[in-house]
Design a protein around this motif. Structure first.
Motif, PDB file in Angstrom:
ATOM      1  N   LEU A  74      59.891 -22.394 -18.560  1.00  0.00           N
ATOM      2  CA  LEU A  74      61.114 -22.569 -19.343  1.00  0.00           C
ATOM      3  C   LEU A  74      62.188 -21.686 -18.709  1.00  0.00           C
ATOM      4  O   LEU A  74      62.128 -20.455 -18.798  1.00  0.00           O
ATOM      5  CB  LEU A  74      60.886 -22.184 -20.805  1.00  0.00           C
ATOM      6  N   PRO A  75      63.157 -22.307 -18.014  1.00  0.00           N
ATOM      7  CA  PRO A  75      64.200 -21.522 -17.352  1.00  0.00           C
ATOM      8  C   PRO A  75      65.063 -20.751 -18.344  1.00  0.00           C
ATOM      9  O   PRO A  75      65.245 -21.162 -19.483  1.00  0.00           O
ATOM     10  CB  PRO A  75      65.053 -22.583 -16.635  1.00  0.00           C
ATOM     11  N   VAL A  93      61.900 -28.110 -20.224  1.00  0.00           N
ATOM     12  CA  VAL A  93      61.046 -27.288 -19.361  1.00  0.00           C
ATOM     13  C   VAL A  93      60.953 -27.924 -17.985  1.00  0.00           C
ATOM     14  O   VAL A  93      61.268 -29.107 -17.808  1.00  0.00           O
ATOM     15  CB  VAL A  93      59.631 -27.101 -19.967  1.00  0.00           C
ATOM     16  N   GLU A  94      60.544 -27.127 -17.018  1.00  0.00           N
ATOM     17  CA  GLU A  94      60.347 -27.615 -15.656  1.00  0.00           C
ATOM     18  C   GLU A  94      58.858 -27.723 -15.386  1.00  0.00           C
ATOM     19  O   GLU A  94      58.099 -26.791 -15.684  1.00  0.00           O
ATOM     20  CB  GLU A  94      61.002 -26.671 -14.657  1.00  0.00           C
ATOM     21  N   ILE A  95      58.472 -28.871 -14.828  1.00  0.00           N
ATOM     22  CA  ILE A  95      57.077 -29.106 -14.490  1.00  0.00           C
ATOM     23  C   ILE A  95      57.046 -29.829 -13.148  1.00  0.00           C
ATOM     24  O   ILE A  95      57.576 -30.939 -13.033  1.00  0.00           O
ATOM     25  CB  ILE A  95      56.340 -29.893 -15.600  1.00  0.00           C
ATOM     26  N   GLY A  96      56.498 -29.161 -12.148  1.00  0.00           N
ATOM     27  CA  GLY A  96      56.413 -29.762 -10.819  1.00  0.00           C
ATOM     28  C   GLY A  96      57.743 -30.214 -10.257  1.00  0.00           C
ATOM     29  O   GLY A  96      57.828 -31.272  -9.643  1.00  0.00           O
ATOM     30  N   GLY A  97      58.802 -29.461 -10.480  1.00  0.00           N
ATOM     31  CA  GLY A  97      60.118 -29.800  -9.957  1.00  0.00           C
ATOM     32  C   GLY A  97      60.904 -30.788 -10.810  1.00  0.00           C
ATOM     33  O   GLY A  97      62.066 -31.064 -10.529  1.00  0.00           O
ATOM     34  N   ALA A  98      60.281 -31.330 -11.841  1.00  0.00           N
ATOM     35  CA  ALA A  98      60.961 -32.268 -12.732  1.00  0.00           C
ATOM     36  C   ALA A  98      61.242 -31.601 -14.077  1.00  0.00           C
ATOM     37  O   ALA A  98      60.612 -30.607 -14.428  1.00  0.00           O
ATOM     38  CB  ALA A  98      60.092 -33.508 -12.945  1.00  0.00           C
ATOM     39  N   GLU A  99      62.195 -32.159 -14.797  1.00  0.00           N
ATOM     40  CA  GLU A  99      62.503 -31.657 -16.135  1.00  0.00           C
ATOM     41  C   GLU A  99      61.824 -32.536 -17.176  1.00  0.00           C
ATOM     42  O   GLU A  99      61.678 -33.741 -16.986  1.00  0.00           O
ATOM     43  CB  GLU A  99      64.012 -31.643 -16.370  1.00  0.00           C
ATOM     44  N   ARG A 100      61.416 -31.903 -18.272  1.00  0.00           N
ATOM     45  CA  ARG A 100      60.719 -32.629 -19.335  1.00  0.00           C
ATOM     46  C   ARG A 100      61.138 -32.026 -20.666  1.00  0.00           C
ATOM     47  O   ARG A 100      61.196 -30.804 -20.817  1.00  0.00           O
ATOM     48  CB  ARG A 100      59.205 -32.481 -19.121  1.00  0.00           C
TER      49      ARG A 100
END
Length: 181
Positions: free
Chosen positions: A39-40, A95-102
């Motif tokens: 979570l940035p 949140v960021e997961i593997g370079g993607a946002e979700r």
């Protein structure tokens, strides 16, 4: 899930400990869709004087955690019950997961509930409090659907005391303190 809209939650603290998450959700880890995420612009710290963390916005920081996907409304009810005793509530975030946002939901503490202490250390928590928290969580979740989260919050010190006693009992008493009787 029988018609439930699946939801995703981001966990940054004690629920990253899979045995605890299994207890709270009431199922084996193999049946839980878990992926590392962050979570940035948020930081995780110990709640000062407590055995759990708090999260807060902090520019430039990144809270490490787990994204748990496919959660049913029953799962959310179990999680709210468990976290409700700590005055946490869900808030939407990206949140960021593997370079993607979700999109995900995150449990945030009620404003001004606790003061932030040192940076959170999951490994240190596991070593000192993991097993105790598992015992206490089992007892908490036995009351799911029977009592409110607020009622359980008042009982939590007793559950932790029993959990502590169970952990101490694992080691047994020193034989030098026993009598021949």
């Amino acid at each position: 899930m029988s018609g439930d809209k699946a939801r995703a939650l981001f966990f940054y603290g004690t629920l990253r400990h899979m045995p605890l998450l299994e207890i709270v959700l009431g199922r084996d880890a193999a049946l839980i869709d878990v992926r590392p995420a962050q979570l940035p612009d948020h930081a995780v710290n110990w709640a000062e004087g407590e055995i759990f963390p708090i999260i807060a916005a902090q520019q430039g920081a990144a809270a490490q955690g787990l994204l748990v996907q496919g959660l049913s409304e029953q799962d959310i009810a179990r999680l709210r019950f468990y976290e409700g005793g700590f005055a946490y509530d869900l808030s939407p975030r990206v949140v960021e997961i593997g370079g993607a946002e979700r999109s995900a939901e995150v449990f945030f503490p009620a404003r001004d509930s606790w003061r932030a202490g040192a940076p959170w250390d999951l490994q240190a928590w596991r070593g000192e409090w993991g097993a105790l928290s598992e015992h206490a969580a089992r007892e908490v979740m036995e009351h799911f659907g029977q009592r409110s989260a607020q009622q359980i919050a008042h009982l939590l010190p007793f559950f932790r005391a029993r959990a502590w006693a169970k952990e101490l009992a694992k080691d047994g008493a020193p034989s030098t303190l026993r009598r021949d009787m």
